[in-house]
Design a protein around this motif. Sequence first.
Motif, PDB file in Angstrom:
ATOM      1  N   PHE A   1       0.830  -1.211   0.000  1.00 22.60           N
ATOM      2  CA  PHE A   1       0.000   0.000   0.000  1.00 22.60           C
ATOM      3  C   PHE A   1       0.861   1.256   0.000  1.00 22.60           C
ATOM      4  O   PHE A   1       1.860   1.340   0.705  1.00 22.60           O
ATOM      5  N   ASN A   2       0.438   2.231  -0.795  1.00 18.33           N
ATOM      6  CA  ASN A   2       1.080   3.539  -0.859  1.00 18.33           C
ATOM      7  C   ASN A   2       0.546   4.369   0.307  1.00 18.33           C
ATOM      8  O   ASN A   2      -0.446   5.087   0.175  1.00 18.33           O
ATOM      9  N   THR A   3       1.188   4.243   1.447  1.00 20.02           N
ATOM     10  CA  THR A   3       0.690   4.867   2.675  1.00 20.02           C
ATOM     11  C   THR A   3       0.784   6.393   2.674  1.00 20.02           C
ATOM     12  O   THR A   3       0.170   7.045   3.504  1.00 20.02           O
ATOM     13  N   SER A   4       1.535   6.958   1.744  1.00 22.68           N
ATOM     14  CA  SER A   4       1.628   8.424   1.680  1.00 22.68           C
ATOM     15  C   SER A   4       0.689   9.004   0.629  1.00 22.68           C
ATOM     16  O   SER A   4       0.637  10.214   0.444  1.00 22.68           O
ATOM     17  N   GLY A   5      -0.076   8.151  -0.029  1.00 24.38           N
ATOM     18  CA  GLY A   5      -0.981   8.612  -1.085  1.00 24.38           C
ATOM     19  C   GLY A   5      -2.241   9.257  -0.549  1.00 24.38           C
ATOM     20  O   GLY A   5      -2.721   8.945   0.551  1.00 24.38           O
ATOM     21  N   LEU A   6      -2.803  10.157  -1.344  1.00 29.16           N
ATOM     22  CA  LEU A   6      -4.026  10.856  -0.953  1.00 29.16           C
ATOM     23  C   LEU A   6      -5.202   9.900  -0.784  1.00 29.16           C
ATOM     24  O   LEU A   6      -5.982  10.028   0.156  1.00 29.16           O
ATOM     25  N   LEU A   7      -5.327   8.946  -1.697  1.00 27.44           N
ATOM     26  CA  LEU A   7      -6.443   8.006  -1.637  1.00 27.44           C
ATOM     27  C   LEU A   7      -6.373   7.144  -0.375  1.00 27.44           C
ATOM     28  O   LEU A   7      -7.384   6.897   0.281  1.00 27.44           O
ATOM     29  N   TYR A   8      -5.170   6.712  -0.025  1.00 25.33           N
ATOM     30  CA  TYR A   8      -4.960   5.927   1.199  1.00 25.33           C
ATOM     31  C   TYR A   8      -5.464   6.722   2.409  1.00 25.33           C
ATOM     32  O   TYR A   8      -6.156   6.185   3.277  1.00 25.33           O
ATOM     33  N   LYS A   9      -5.123   7.993   2.432  1.00 25.54           N
ATOM     34  CA  LYS A   9      -5.517   8.843   3.555  1.00 25.54           C
ATOM     35  C   LYS A   9      -7.014   9.130   3.529  1.00 25.54           C
ATOM     36  O   LYS A   9      -7.678   9.101   4.569  1.00 25.54           O
ATOM     37  N   GLU A  10      -7.566   9.415   2.330  1.00 25.74           N
ATOM     38  CA  GLU A  10      -9.000   9.685   2.189  1.00 25.74           C
ATOM     39  C   GLU A  10      -9.838   8.510   2.687  1.00 25.74           C
ATOM     40  O   GLU A  10     -10.863   8.697   3.338  1.00 25.74           O
ATOM     41  N   LEU A  11      -9.402   7.307   2.350  1.00 26.59           N
ATOM     42  CA  LEU A  11     -10.138   6.103   2.736  1.00 26.59           C
ATOM     43  C   LEU A  11      -9.848   5.656   4.172  1.00 26.59           C
ATOM     44  O   LEU A  11     -10.406   4.675   4.635  1.00 26.59           O
ATOM     45  N   GLN A  12      -8.969   6.398   4.846  1.00 27.80           N
ATOM     46  CA  GLN A  12      -8.587   6.122   6.238  1.00 27.80           C
ATOM     47  C   GLN A  12      -8.141   4.664   6.415  1.00 27.80           C
ATOM     48  O   GLN A  12      -8.522   3.968   7.350  1.00 27.80           O
ATOM     49  N   LEU A  13      -7.287   4.240   5.487  1.00 29.96           N
ATOM     50  CA  LEU A  13      -6.862   2.842   5.474  1.00 29.96           C
ATOM     51  C   LEU A  13      -5.921   2.483   6.617  1.00 29.96           C
ATOM     52  O   LEU A  13      -5.825   1.315   6.989  1.00 29.96           O
ATOM     53  N   ARG A  14      -5.278   3.456   7.180  1.00 30.57           N
ATOM     54  CA  ARG A  14      -4.395   3.182   8.320  1.00 30.57           C
ATOM     55  C   ARG A  14      -5.166   2.471   9.435  1.00 30.57           C
ATOM     56  O   ARG A  14      -4.668   1.550  10.068  1.00 30.57           O
ATOM     57  N   ASP A  15      -6.398   2.918   9.636  1.00 26.94           N
ATOM     58  CA  ASP A  15      -7.237   2.330  10.684  1.00 26.94           C
ATOM     59  C   ASP A  15      -7.969   1.076  10.213  1.00 26.94           C
ATOM     60  O   ASP A  15      -8.269   0.192  11.010  1.00 26.94           O
ATOM     61  N   LYS A  16      -8.267   1.003   8.910  1.00 27.71           N
ATOM     62  CA  LYS A  16      -9.095  -0.086   8.388  1.00 27.71           C
ATOM     63  C   LYS A  16      -8.311  -1.343   8.008  1.00 27.71           C
ATOM     64  O   LYS A  16      -8.815  -2.458   8.165  1.00 27.71           O
ATOM     65  N   LEU A  17      -7.088  -1.182   7.491  1.00 22.35           N
ATOM     66  CA  LEU A  17      -6.331  -2.344   7.001  1.00 22.35           C
ATOM     67  C   LEU A  17      -6.121  -3.444   8.041  1.00 22.35           C
ATOM     68  O   LEU A  17      -6.249  -4.626   7.709  1.00 22.35           O
ATOM     69  N   PRO A  18      -5.815  -3.101   9.290  1.00 24.09           N
ATOM     70  CA  PRO A  18      -5.593  -4.169  10.274  1.00 24.09           C
ATOM     71  C   PRO A  18      -6.809  -5.078  10.482  1.00 24.09           C
ATOM     72  O   PRO A  18      -6.680  -6.198  10.941  1.00 24.09           O
ATOM     73  N   HIS A  19      -7.989  -4.585  10.117  1.00 27.77           N
ATOM     74  CA  HIS A  19      -9.219  -5.349  10.322  1.00 27.77           C
ATOM     75  C   HIS A  19      -9.691  -6.043   9.043  1.00 27.77           C
ATOM     76  O   HIS A  19     -10.749  -6.673   9.044  1.00 27.77           O
ATOM     77  N   MET A  20      -8.913  -5.927   7.982  1.00 23.52           N
ATOM     78  CA  MET A  20      -9.276  -6.531   6.702  1.00 23.52           C
ATOM     79  C   MET A  20      -8.459  -7.803   6.467  1.00 23.52           C
ATOM     80  O   MET A  20      -7.307  -7.879   6.875  1.00 23.52           O
ATOM     81  N   SER A  21      -9.069  -8.755   5.786  1.00 22.02           N
ATOM     82  CA  SER A  21      -8.343  -9.977   5.424  1.00 22.02           C
ATOM     83  C   SER A  21      -7.372  -9.659   4.292  1.00 22.02           C
ATOM     84  O   SER A  21      -7.497  -8.620   3.623  1.00 22.02           O
TER      85      SER A  21
END
Length: 115
Positions: free
Chosen positions: A56-76
Amino acid sequence: MTVLCYSKCGTCRKALAWLNSRGMAYTNRPIKEENPTADELRQWIALSGLDTRKFFNTSGLLYKELQLRDKLPHMSAEEQIALLASDGMLVKRPLLIGEGFVLVGFKEKEWEEAL
């Protein structure tokens, strides 16, 4: 070798210049227009030996918009792969796909050792 890049990315331009300066042959695949498929990602992740989250491109705008930092740990892993396959801008770049290896991001020393 195939390099998945985004033309406006400075790191991608640096990686391509590095390859060019060494006269290495490669195919440049625009990651935004030709984003990786779920099958490609599964294969590359397995080959890299890295956790899916490293793609994952953790510095990308889309990553931040989708708040993936918080969501990824809960995804398979499969949910993460489906998400990565949905938009090339979510994928960390450049991705260097070679015979028997995958490199994520541009770390000159790592690329030198692999090539």
